[in-house]
Scaffold this active site. Structure first.
Site, PDB file in Angstrom:
ATOM      1  N   LYS A 203       0.866  -1.185   0.000  1.00 53.99           N
ATOM      2  CA  LYS A 203       0.000   0.000   0.000  1.00 53.99           C
ATOM      3  C   LYS A 203       0.898   1.229   0.000  1.00 53.99           C
ATOM      4  O   LYS A 203       1.327   1.716   1.048  1.00 53.99           O
ATOM      5  CB  LYS A 203      -0.917  -0.016   1.226  1.00 53.99           C
ATOM      6  CG  LYS A 203      -2.177   0.825   1.011  1.00 53.99           C
ATOM      7  CD  LYS A 203      -3.004   0.263  -0.125  1.00 53.99           C
ATOM      8  CE  LYS A 203      -4.215   1.109  -0.444  1.00 53.99           C
ATOM      9  NZ  LYS A 203      -4.903   0.669  -1.656  1.00 53.99           N
ATOM     10  N   SER A 410      -8.808  -1.070  -4.968  1.00 56.98           N
ATOM     11  CA  SER A 410      -8.982  -0.564  -3.607  1.00 56.98           C
ATOM     12  C   SER A 410     -10.467  -0.397  -3.289  1.00 56.98           C
ATOM     13  O   SER A 410     -11.217  -1.359  -3.272  1.00 56.98           O
ATOM     14  CB  SER A 410      -8.211   0.744  -3.416  1.00 56.98           C
ATOM     15  OG  SER A 410      -6.912   0.490  -2.948  1.00 56.98           O
TER      16      SER A 410
END
Length: 616
Positions: A203, A410
């Site tokens: 991330k 996401s």
């Protein structure tokens, strides 16, 4: 004193008269343009036989057109000679134009003029390429021409029977890349302290604020999908061109030494080099090529008829026409960042998008719903709110299929995971299952300037401000919230995809996958386009006869008027398409990367967003 008041009163009247005159003048000009537009559009468009459909794109091929903003469009119209005129072409309309032309006996060929095409996603090129292939299967010819070819322009051109390049032009194929600006040293110099909260090895949204370079994990993950997309690009071009030219993989992706040697053999002539290595078939300027077509038509006793995209598209029926006597499959588009609240069509609002799904829920004629998503994610709160509405549709017995565009990652995947089926294109970027939060404080910078923050509060939480240092215990609390959000994300995906949480975690950690990867690791059910997703929805709902009903934001009468008015107005005031200078592109890059921080509005400060899902 009376004279002063009398003078001021006279000035006020003059100002008021001038204001009213200007407003009325602008209004009359708008009405005149609108009447002209109606009169012109009311004239029937006649299509002659032996016509060539000229797909001369000037702008961007997009999922959805943006609604016209009056002030910005009016200023652009008035400054048309100084600003580039860039149109938006909705992908489903482009495909409809090509499909109708395929079966139209008056149209014998297509000319792709690609100089003005500023942007188009890989999955859209694939869809257009398939439509062009179907067009060619009827014996009709497709030719591409441009002064220069960018990477996306050339990929689209590869589907043509012939590719022509200006004798002074070049084909610039640079490959795909992900480069970002890193601000750690700048923040250190400015004495600004970033507080980062995240879960997920890959991330990487927050990396630019904590590092001066890309991490090894990010490089590894990004290289995987970048190489996969680039190899797909090469394979597509080779497949389309190998029977027409001596093209090889080296022609498309040479090393610097190979490129240098090839250009040396062509005496440094980039156009000659492109022809020698099989990238193009002929070297012609547009005018000379049009003259060739004219001569050919004259020899055959015909007249050259170039039919513009806008002319042809204007006479076609709407792409989707729901019929009252048939069951419907709802089609709902969602593009842009996912943000909380009500948002315009350039973003996906937690409230506004949920309302669209609610319309499908309460419409008894709708038996299935296809959600077309093209988003890198955003607010975790908004994503969950939309997912709950998807679950409500399923509980009501309506099948839900998500069709992924160029990217559904996401927060976009948070929503998609709840669907009955997920259809992605091979080049779709998806996954990026991770979550982060960020907070910055400037107490050190203020202290350096001699500015100090002090006071009293009733609670430690009330002292949370960028002008004070973040309490370590409060930082731990924030990290706990992010970790909880990540676990929730894993459970959401596990529930929707019938996987265990541990199995989801193995392919999560914020890592980006392509559609091909997603099919292999269980994130995607099928590879295909929007039509494939619609067919899947019909199959799941067990319906054979149906029509598509698009559900979108309700436009006011004013907005409809502006769309019609300026949709025509841009044709009245033409200007050339220009390439932005390097400085402007640099500023745009900075704004793209940092500007999202000003738009994030999650009430809990938790974000599921993929910053890498925009390739260059």
């Amino acid at each position: 004193m009376k004279r002063i008041f009398s003078w001021l009163k006279t000035v006020a009247k003059v100002i008021n008269f001038t204001r009213l005159f200007v407003i009325n003048a602008i209004f009359l000009i708008i009405i005149a343009i609108f009447i002209l537009a109606i009169n012109v559009e009311s004239q029937p468009i006649k299509i002659a036989g032996n016509s060539t459909l000229d797909l001369n794109f000037k702008g961007f091929i997009v999922e959805q057109k943006k609604p016209v903003q009056f002030s910005s469009e009016l200023s652009r119209q008035l400054l048309a000679d100084e600003q580039p005129e860039l149109h938006e072409y909705q992908i489903d309309e482009v495909l409809q134009v090509i499909r109708f032309a395929q079966h139209d006996p008056r149209i014998t060929s297509i000319l792709l003029e690609l100089d003005g095409l500023q942007g188009v996603a890989l999955n859209h090129i694939t869809s257009i390429g398939k439509a062009l292939t179907d067009f060619k299967s009827t014996g009709k010819k497709v030719t591409a021409i441009a002064d220069n070819y960018s990477q996306s322009q050339y990929l689209l051109a590869s589907f043509a029977d012939e590719i022509h390049l200006n004798p002074q032009g070049l084909v610039f194929l640079q490959g795909f890349s992900v480069y970002r600006l890193y601000f750690k040293e700048a923040l250190d110099n400015l004495l600004i302290t970033p507080h980062i909260f995240k879960v997920g090895t890959y991330k990487s949204f927050v990396e630019p604020f904590t590092e001066n370079k890309m991490s090894s994990a990010s490089k590894q993950a990004n290289s995987h999908w970048l190489n996969q997309l680039w190899n797909g690009y090469i394979d597509t071009v080779l497949t389309q061109r190998q029977d027409k030219s001596p093209i090889t993989k080296q022609s498309i992706s040479p090393s610097l030494s190979q490129l240098k040697a090839g250009l040396k053999a062509a005496d440094g002539d980039t156009a000659k080099y492109a022809k020698q290595v099989g990238l193009v078939d002929g070297l012609s300027s547009r005018s000379s090529y049009i003259n060739q077509l004219q001569q050919q038509a004259d020899e055959e006793g015909n007249k050259l008829n170039l039919l513009g995209y806008d002319q042809y598209q204007a006479i076609l029926p709407p792409v989707y026409e729901p019929k009252a006597n048939q069951p419907h499959i709802a089609l709902i588009h969602g593009s842009g960042e996912i943000l909380a609240g009500n948002q315009p069509v350039i973003a996906i609002g937690g409230d506004s998008f949920s309302k669209l799904l609610a319309q499908a829920l309460t419409d008894d004629t709708i038996k299935a719903v296809v959600i077309r998503l093209d988003t890198p994610g955003g607010s975790a709160f908004a994503s969950e709110k939309i997912r709950q509405q998807v679950l409500a549709l399923k509980s009501a017995g309506k099948k839900v299929v998500v069709s992924m565009g160029s990217v559904t990652a996401s927060g976009g995947y948070w929503i998609a995971s709840a669907a009955d089926a997920i259809v992605a294109s091979p080049s779709t970027l998806t996954g990026s299952i991770g979550i982060f939060g960020m907070y910055a404080s400037a107490e050190k910078a203020l202290q350096k300037l001699g500015i100090h923050n002090d006071g009293v509060s009733t609670s430690p939480l009330s002292s949370l401000t960028p002008t004070r240092a973040l309490d370590p215990e409060l930082a731990e609390i924030m990290q706990m919230g992010i970790e909880h959000g990540y676990q929730q994300f894993l459970q959401v995906v596990a529930q929707g995809r019938n996987m265990s949480v541990s199995d989801v975690d193995k392919i999560a950690q914020g890592r980006v996958w392509t559609g091909v990867d997603g099919l292999n690791n269980g994130l995607v059910d099928k590879l295909g386009n929007l039509n494939d997703a619609i067919n899947e929805a019909a199959s799941l709902a067990n319906i054979d006869q149906y029509t598509i009903k698009e559900i979108g934001p309700d436009l006011s009468t004013k907005q409809h008027l502006l769309n019609e008015l300026f949709g025509f107005g841009v044709k009245l005031f033409s200007s050339s398409v220009e390439i932005d200078p390097v400085l402007i592109n640099t500023i745009k890059t900075l704004n793209t990367q940092a500007g999202i921080l000003t738009r994030f509005n999650d009430p809990q400060g938790r974000y599921a967003f993929c910053p890498m899902c925009n390739i260059n």
